[in-house]
Motif scaffolding. Structure first.
Motif, PDB file in Angstrom:
ATOM      1  N   GLY A 266       0.804  -1.227   0.000  1.00 11.19           N
ATOM      2  CA  GLY A 266       0.000   0.000   0.000  1.00 11.19           C
ATOM      3  C   GLY A 266       0.829   1.266   0.000  1.00 11.19           C
ATOM      4  O   GLY A 266       2.015   1.257   0.316  1.00 11.19           O
ATOM      5  N   SER A 269      -1.064   9.119  -1.214  1.00 11.79           N
ATOM      6  CA  SER A 269      -0.960  10.104  -2.287  1.00 11.79           C
ATOM      7  C   SER A 269      -0.815  11.501  -1.712  1.00 11.79           C
ATOM      8  O   SER A 269      -1.387  11.827  -0.664  1.00 11.79           O
ATOM      9  N   ASP A 337      -9.440  12.630  -6.988  1.00 13.06           N
ATOM     10  CA  ASP A 337      -9.888  11.453  -6.231  1.00 13.06           C
ATOM     11  C   ASP A 337      -8.931  10.279  -6.380  1.00 13.06           C
ATOM     12  O   ASP A 337      -9.210   9.168  -5.913  1.00 13.06           O
ATOM     13  N   GLY A 338      -7.794  10.503  -7.031  1.00  9.47           N
ATOM     14  CA  GLY A 338      -6.786   9.452  -7.187  1.00  9.47           C
ATOM     15  C   GLY A 338      -6.946   8.594  -8.409  1.00  9.47           C
ATOM     16  O   GLY A 338      -6.113   7.733  -8.685  1.00  9.47           O
ATOM     17  N   SER A 339      -7.998   8.810  -9.191  1.00  6.53           N
ATOM     18  CA  SER A 339      -8.267   7.978 -10.360  1.00  6.53           C
ATOM     19  C   SER A 339      -7.543   8.537 -11.588  1.00  6.53           C
ATOM     20  O   SER A 339      -6.869   9.562 -11.530  1.00  6.53           O
ATOM     21  N   GLU A 350      -2.615   2.296 -14.780  1.00  8.94           N
ATOM     22  CA  GLU A 350      -3.724   2.342 -13.831  1.00  8.94           C
ATOM     23  C   GLU A 350      -3.278   2.972 -12.516  1.00  8.94           C
ATOM     24  O   GLU A 350      -2.140   2.789 -12.062  1.00  8.94           O
ATOM     25  N   PRO A 352      -2.824   3.383  -8.633  1.00  8.13           N
ATOM     26  CA  PRO A 352      -2.791   2.460  -7.490  1.00  8.13           C
ATOM     27  C   PRO A 352      -3.767   2.917  -6.415  1.00  8.13           C
ATOM     28  O   PRO A 352      -4.131   4.087  -6.354  1.00  8.13           O
ATOM     29  N   GLU A 353      -4.185   1.990  -5.586  1.00  7.63           N
ATOM     30  CA  GLU A 353      -5.004   2.374  -4.443  1.00  7.63           C
ATOM     31  C   GLU A 353      -4.116   3.115  -3.447  1.00  7.63           C
ATOM     32  O   GLU A 353      -3.049   2.643  -3.096  1.00  7.63           O
ATOM     33  N   ALA A 354      -4.550   4.282  -3.044  1.00  2.06           N
ATOM     34  CA  ALA A 354      -3.718   5.100  -2.157  1.00  2.06           C
ATOM     35  C   ALA A 354      -4.590   5.961  -1.271  1.00  2.06           C
ATOM     36  O   ALA A 354      -5.632   6.466  -1.684  1.00  2.06           O
ATOM     37  N   GLN A 355      -4.150   6.128  -0.051  1.00  2.00           N
ATOM     38  CA  GLN A 355      -4.843   7.002   0.902  1.00  2.00           C
ATOM     39  C   GLN A 355      -4.419   8.436   0.639  1.00  2.00           C
ATOM     40  O   GLN A 355      -3.239   8.732   0.464  1.00  2.00           O
ATOM     41  N   THR A 356      -5.381   9.349   0.603  1.00  2.00           N
ATOM     42  CA  THR A 356      -5.057  10.751   0.331  1.00  2.00           C
ATOM     43  C   THR A 356      -5.214  11.644   1.554  1.00  2.00           C
ATOM     44  O   THR A 356      -4.553  12.682   1.651  1.00  2.00           O
TER      45      THR A 356
END
Length: 580
Positions: A266, A269, A337-339, A350, A352-356
């Motif tokens: 994990g 961001s 939104d990280g997308s 693509e 990555p899944e990340a906490q902002t």
């Protein structure tokens, strides 16, 4: 970083324009009080600004982090050209750490600030408070882009780096060689440390502290310098950074490109908030009005009109920025939104899944710990070589073997800027003295000095003999460090012993404590850090000595224990003598 103006310039037309006018059928007409030029078969509003009030466009000043300033510059150029408003937008690139400091001191002169992380707002407010200033009155709006924290490595070493999954756990364990740009200036590094702490064992805070010790051994001057080191090194190494910084590096067409490695456990961001510097804040440094003169109501009305006009421009520019997803993506940024998908060499397409949403207070806490940790040390290591150091410890190794293992590990973690000297001690070691200087205090960055200390460590078993002359040695060590005190560094004595004082001809404990009190100088603190090895130590005496010098006493029986207390000795410097 230039100024982009859509309105017609007051300058004379350039040579090419003049020649084109001469070669064309020129018809001058007056339309609605404005002057226009017909050039060929189209209407050119070259001189229209004089009649429409656009001769002096309204200026917007935007200070942006260096990573996103190029993209904002492109957006500003298009905004100024396409906007129906008379506006000139100036984009100034500046590291967010520098902008935060300027804003905290009240010297910020801009309409908008776009830092690379919301943590800089917390840093700005904390700095303002420490300076006795009011916190700047700003309006922090939602982010305009994001960029996940990644590990970057040289493309030629990508296969080696990918041989094992990259992870924060490997950084904690010391199995992933990592370069960390200075968290004082890098939001990516600070966010990376926050993530690293989250992956450390909660019951053992020393694990994270130990990782910080290792990462602080070599701090590059900048992220660019870190990228250069990663490319130039023979061994594969990764740099803590962001996708956007990797993209900027690769888009600059380097000799060797970088690849982004995404942590399998994990990541987080960085956000890029759109921060409006309010009129109240901008006016903080202006001259006060002369109260002897009566206020002109028309001046107030003009001011309100100007504020409304500036607000309208800011709304329009912010809307343009938020409508520029393609421009940001081309520069390596993800959506707020990280997308989003990227098409840039070295990056994954693509997101990555990340906490902002990162804890700003926690990041500042880590930054304070980092600041303490990286205070350069000046230490005198004093090592017990009495005969009892040949005795076995709990794990069957001799006590001197335990010390050797830990000392070699510690040497590998120390920065080259750390200054270290070595004494050994036992009764009648050096004539009537209990101590002997084997290496002076000097920087470990000096290869010859570092090799000398390594040789001393290896020679310790051959130096064993005598009893423990603890008290005379402690007093002499403190006196020596204070005599050569360096106010720019943390000066200390690091003493290792396996027993209690056995010198019947030397001073006793009470005399030592009295002498330490007599020579105490608050302007030149020299804490004594005592580390006891084995079951025969006099921990009570050690604690009394270290309390008198605002140091700390520890007990270690295994090699890993000794490494742990060395981390404590380095990381708890700011809290002594009241460390929790």
């Amino acid at each position: 970083m230039g100024r982009h103006t859509v309105a017609a310039s007051a300058k004379k037309p350039g040579r090419k324009l003049i020649l084109s006018i001469i070669g064309a059928i020129v018809v001058v007409g007056v339309v609605a009080g404005g002057v226009f030029l017909w050039v060929g078969d189209y209407l050119n509003p070259l001189f229209a600004s004089a009649g429409t009030g656009c001769a002096e466009p309204e200026e917007l000043v935007v200070v942006a982090d260096t990573s996103i300033a190029p993209a904002l510059t492109d957006i500003a150029e298009e905004f100024d050209q396409d906007s129906e408003l008379c506006v000139s937008t100036e984009i100034t690139a500046q590291d967010s750490a520098d902008t935060a400091a300027v804003a905290a001191s009240g010297g910020m002169d801009a309409d908008v600030w776009v830092p690379d992380s919301s943590v800089w707002l917390d840093r700005m407010n904390a700095t303002a408070s420490s300076l006795g200033q009011s916190q700047p009155a700003v309006e922090a709006r939602e982010s305009i882009a994001t960029s996940p924290v990644v590990f970057a490595g040289a493309s030629t070493k990508a296969t080696e780096i990918a041989a094992e999954p990259v992870s924060w756990a490997r950084v904690l364990g010391g199995t992933l060689p990592t370069i960390l740009p200075d968290p004082e200036a890098s939001a990516a590094s600070l966010a990376g440390l926050l993530t690293l702490r989250a992956h450390s064992a909660p019951e053992d805070p020393r694990q994270f502290a130990g990782a910080m010790v290792a990462l602080s051994k070599s701090i590059p001057a900048s992220t660019s310098a870190a990228f250069g080191a990663a490319s130039a090194g023979q061994e594969p190494v990764v740099v803590v950074t962001t996708e956007a910084q990797v993209a900027a590096y690769n888009l600059d067409d380097p000799t060797e490109s970088l690849v982004a490695a995404y942590p399998v456990d994990g990541t987080v961001s960085l956000d890029y908030p759109f921060v409006r510097m309010t009129a109240t804040d901008a006016a903080a440094g202006s001259e006060p009005a002369d109260s002897s003169e009566s206020a002109d109501p028309s001046d107030s009305a003009d001011s309100e009109s100007a504020d409304a006009s500036k607000a309208e421009l800011l709304d329009a520019f912010e809307a343009a920025v938020r409508d520029s997803a393609k421009t940001f993506a081309a520069a390596g940024f993800r959506a707020p939104d990280g997308s989003g998908e990227l098409d840039i060499a070295g990056l994954g397409a693509e997101a990555p899944e990340a906490q902002t949403a990162l804890d700003g207070a926690a990041q500042l806490e880590i930054l304070r710990s980092w600041s303490v940790l990286t205070l350069r040390s000046r230490m005198l290591a004093v090592i017990d070589v009495s005969g009892s150091m040949e005795e076995p410890a709990e794990n069957g190794l001799r006590r001197i073997d335990i010390f050797q293992q830990a000392a070699v590990g510690a040497m590998q973690k120390f920065s080259g800027e750390v200054e270290l000297g070595v004494w050994v001690f036992s009764t009648a070691r050096n004539g009537e003295l209990d101590y002997e200087e084997l290496s002076p205090i000097a920087p470990l960055g000096d290869a010859a000095h570092s090799q000398q200390i390594a040789g001393v460590i290896q020679s310790l078993p051959a130096r064993l003999g005598g009893a423990t002359g603890l008290y005379d040695t402690t007093l002499a060590a403190v006196q020596r460090v204070r005599e050569t005190y360096d106010p720019e560094k943390v000066n200390s004595v690091l003493l290792f012993t396996d027993g209690k004082n056995e010198d019947e001809n030397g001073i006793d404990l009470e005399t030592l404590l009295a002498e330490l009190a007599k020579i105490d100088d608050p302007t030149k603190p020299v804490p004594v850090i005592m580390i006891g090895i084995g079951p025969e130590i006099d921990l009570d005496a050690m604690q009394r000595i270290t309390q008198a010098t605002k140091g700390a006493a520890y007990s270690a029986t295994k090699p890993e224990d000794l490494g742990v207390v060395l981390v404590d000795a380095l990381t708890q410097r700011s809290c002594r003598p009241n460390c929790g």
